[in-house]
Design a protein around this motif. Sequence first.
Motif, mmCIF file in Angstrom:
data_model
loop_
_atom_site.group_PDB
_atom_site.id
_atom_site.type_symbol
_atom_site.label_atom_id
_atom_site.label_comp_id
_atom_site.label_asym_id
_atom_site.label_seq_id
_atom_site.Cartn_x
_atom_site.Cartn_y
_atom_site.Cartn_z
ATOM 1 N N HIS A 103 -0.948 -9.958 20.501
ATOM 2 C CA HIS A 103 -1.586 -8.639 20.451
ATOM 3 C C HIS A 103 -0.512 -7.555 20.400
ATOM 4 C CE1 HIS A 103 -5.710 -9.920 21.672
ATOM 5 N NE2 HIS A 103 -5.022 -10.944 22.157
ATOM 6 N N ASP A 104 -0.624 -6.676 19.434
ATOM 7 C CA ASP A 104 0.237 -5.491 19.370
ATOM 8 C C ASP A 104 -0.703 -4.292 19.333
ATOM 9 O OD1 ASP A 104 2.007 -3.416 18.757
ATOM 10 O OD2 ASP A 104 3.337 -4.768 17.678
ATOM 11 N N TYR A 105 -0.719 -3.539 20.409
ATOM 12 C CA TYR A 105 -1.678 -2.448 20.541
ATOM 13 C C TYR A 105 -1.267 -1.193 19.794
ATOM 14 C CZ TYR A 105 -3.376 -5.527 24.180
ATOM 15 O OH TYR A 105 -3.839 -6.618 24.859
ATOM 16 N N ASN A 106 -0.032 -1.140 19.340
ATOM 17 C CA ASN A 106 0.447 0.003 18.568
ATOM 18 C C ASN A 106 1.431 -0.519 17.521
ATOM 19 O OD1 ASN A 106 0.650 2.699 17.860
ATOM 20 N ND2 ASN A 106 2.276 3.114 19.323
ATOM 21 N N PHE A 107 0.905 -1.233 16.544
ATOM 22 C CA PHE A 107 1.740 -1.898 15.554
ATOM 23 C C PHE A 107 2.422 -0.859 14.664
ATOM 24 C CE2 PHE A 107 2.255 -4.482 11.597
ATOM 25 C CZ PHE A 107 3.261 -5.289 12.095
ATOM 26 N N ARG A 108 3.722 -0.929 14.669
ATOM 27 C CA ARG A 108 4.551 0.106 14.043
ATOM 28 C C ARG A 108 4.261 0.319 12.559
ATOM 29 N NH1 ARG A 108 9.793 2.040 16.394
ATOM 30 N NH2 ARG A 108 10.374 3.593 14.878
ATOM 31 N N LEU A 109 3.906 -0.725 11.832
ATOM 32 C CA LEU A 109 3.666 -0.574 10.397
ATOM 33 C C LEU A 109 2.278 -0.036 10.073
ATOM 34 C CD1 LEU A 109 5.469 -3.765 9.079
ATOM 35 C CD2 LEU A 109 6.341 -1.431 9.247
ATOM 36 N N LEU A 110 1.453 0.147 11.090
ATOM 37 C CA LEU A 110 0.129 0.741 10.880
ATOM 38 C C LEU A 110 0.018 2.139 11.480
ATOM 39 C CD1 LEU A 110 -2.279 -2.253 11.606
ATOM 40 C CD2 LEU A 110 -1.503 -1.402 9.388
ATOM 41 N N THR A 111 1.018 2.585 12.216
ATOM 42 C CA THR A 111 0.914 3.880 12.901
ATOM 43 C C THR A 111 0.889 5.056 11.936
ATOM 44 O OG1 THR A 111 3.304 3.933 13.229
ATOM 45 C CG2 THR A 111 1.951 3.103 15.061
ATOM 46 N N HIS A 112 1.419 4.869 10.733
ATOM 47 C CA HIS A 112 1.417 5.964 9.758
ATOM 48 C C HIS A 112 0.052 6.136 9.094
ATOM 49 C CE1 HIS A 112 2.153 2.446 7.261
ATOM 50 N NE2 HIS A 112 1.691 3.151 6.249
ATOM 51 N N MET A 113 -0.837 5.199 9.314
ATOM 52 C CA MET A 113 -2.173 5.282 8.726
ATOM 53 C C MET A 113 -3.112 5.975 9.704
ATOM 54 S SD MET A 113 -2.269 1.439 7.215
ATOM 55 C CE MET A 113 -3.458 1.631 5.911
ATOM 56 N N SER A 114 -4.201 6.436 9.186
ATOM 57 C CA SER A 114 -5.197 7.110 10.011
ATOM 58 C C SER A 114 -5.727 6.160 11.079
ATOM 59 C CB SER A 114 -6.350 7.584 9.126
ATOM 60 O OG SER A 114 -7.404 8.059 9.900
ATOM 61 N N HIS A 115 -6.022 6.692 12.234
ATOM 62 C CA HIS A 115 -6.566 5.876 13.318
ATOM 63 C C HIS A 115 -8.074 5.677 13.151
ATOM 64 C CE1 HIS A 115 -2.984 5.781 15.969
ATOM 65 N NE2 HIS A 115 -2.653 6.761 15.150
ATOM 66 N N SER A 116 -8.637 6.205 12.093
ATOM 67 C CA SER A 116 -10.060 6.011 11.838
ATOM 68 C C SER A 116 -10.246 4.742 11.003
ATOM 69 C CB SER A 116 -10.628 7.223 11.091
ATOM 70 O OG SER A 116 -10.097 7.268 9.775
ATOM 71 N N GLU A 117 -11.443 4.496 10.612
ATOM 72 C CA GLU A 117 -11.767 3.316 9.810
ATOM 73 C C GLU A 117 -11.489 3.538 8.318
ATOM 74 O OE1 GLU A 117 -12.966 0.407 11.328
ATOM 75 O OE2 GLU A 117 -12.341 1.569 13.064
ATOM 76 N N GLN A 118 -10.990 4.707 7.949
ATOM 77 C CA GLN A 118 -10.815 5.091 6.556
ATOM 78 C C GLN A 118 -9.950 4.104 5.757
ATOM 79 O OE1 GLN A 118 -9.051 8.933 6.163
ATOM 80 N NE2 GLN A 118 -9.177 8.963 3.928
ATOM 81 N N TYR A 119 -8.860 3.629 6.336
ATOM 82 C CA TYR A 119 -7.930 2.759 5.626
ATOM 83 C C TYR A 119 -7.981 1.311 6.101
ATOM 84 C CZ TYR A 119 -6.016 7.162 4.016
ATOM 85 O OH TYR A 119 -5.872 8.396 3.456
ATOM 86 N N LYS A 120 -9.014 0.957 6.812
ATOM 87 C CA LYS A 120 -9.098 -0.401 7.368
ATOM 88 C C LYS A 120 -9.094 -1.472 6.279
ATOM 89 C CE LYS A 120 -11.242 -2.902 11.074
ATOM 90 N NZ LYS A 120 -12.228 -2.919 12.099
ATOM 91 N N ASP A 121 -9.637 -1.157 5.108
ATOM 92 C CA ASP A 121 -9.643 -2.134 4.017
ATOM 93 C C ASP A 121 -8.248 -2.373 3.441
ATOM 94 O OD1 ASP A 121 -9.757 0.527 3.012
ATOM 95 O OD2 ASP A 121 -10.411 -0.218 1.056
ATOM 96 N N LYS A 122 -7.313 -1.448 3.662
ATOM 97 C CA LYS A 122 -5.933 -1.605 3.196
ATOM 98 C C LYS A 122 -5.050 -2.306 4.238
ATOM 99 C CE LYS A 122 -6.371 0.774 -0.629
ATOM 100 N NZ LYS A 122 -6.713 0.033 -1.802
#
Length: 165
Positions: A103-122
């Motif tokens: 478990h990584d609760y703040n994964f560094r390669l995803l932090t630049h993306m929106s915290h919403s569900e907007q980019y979840k498919d990417k």
Amino acid sequence: MSTVTINPDVSQCVFEFLHAEVVDYFLEQQSSDKCSQPEVIEKLERLGHRVGESLVERTSRDSPRFRTELDAVVFICKHFWSLAFNKPIDNLKTNHQDTYVLHDYNFRLLTHMSHSEQYKDKAPLYLAFSCGLVSGALTNLGIRCQVSAEALQMPACIFQVKVLS
């Protein structure tokens, strides 16, 4: 001759930008119909696998030989993850039947993306390289495995390592 000291924050930033550009490059190939999303994910995993094999070779050379599979996974979670993502994994769980959940609760390669569900498919595209990184590292340590990841709530993600017999 003077020595050059590289700030770890700068090198992490460069890694993040490079990772984003590599994913964007493969996304452009997908959008121009040269390949499908599963093919892009496979290419990113293969690239990460090769990098993981090389990186673990350098990071584990001063470590004692791992006696168990769990020792190797703990090494990946503490030392390898810290080198690659600038922090150890937040939580490691196992079912003691060849499956490890990281478990990584703040994964560094995803932090630049929106915290919403907007980019979840990417998210699978941005996690594919890291899955390959972990599988390559473990393969080089003598553990054949299959690594998958999912982002449940951005930027948190779960990596599942299934050891193959």
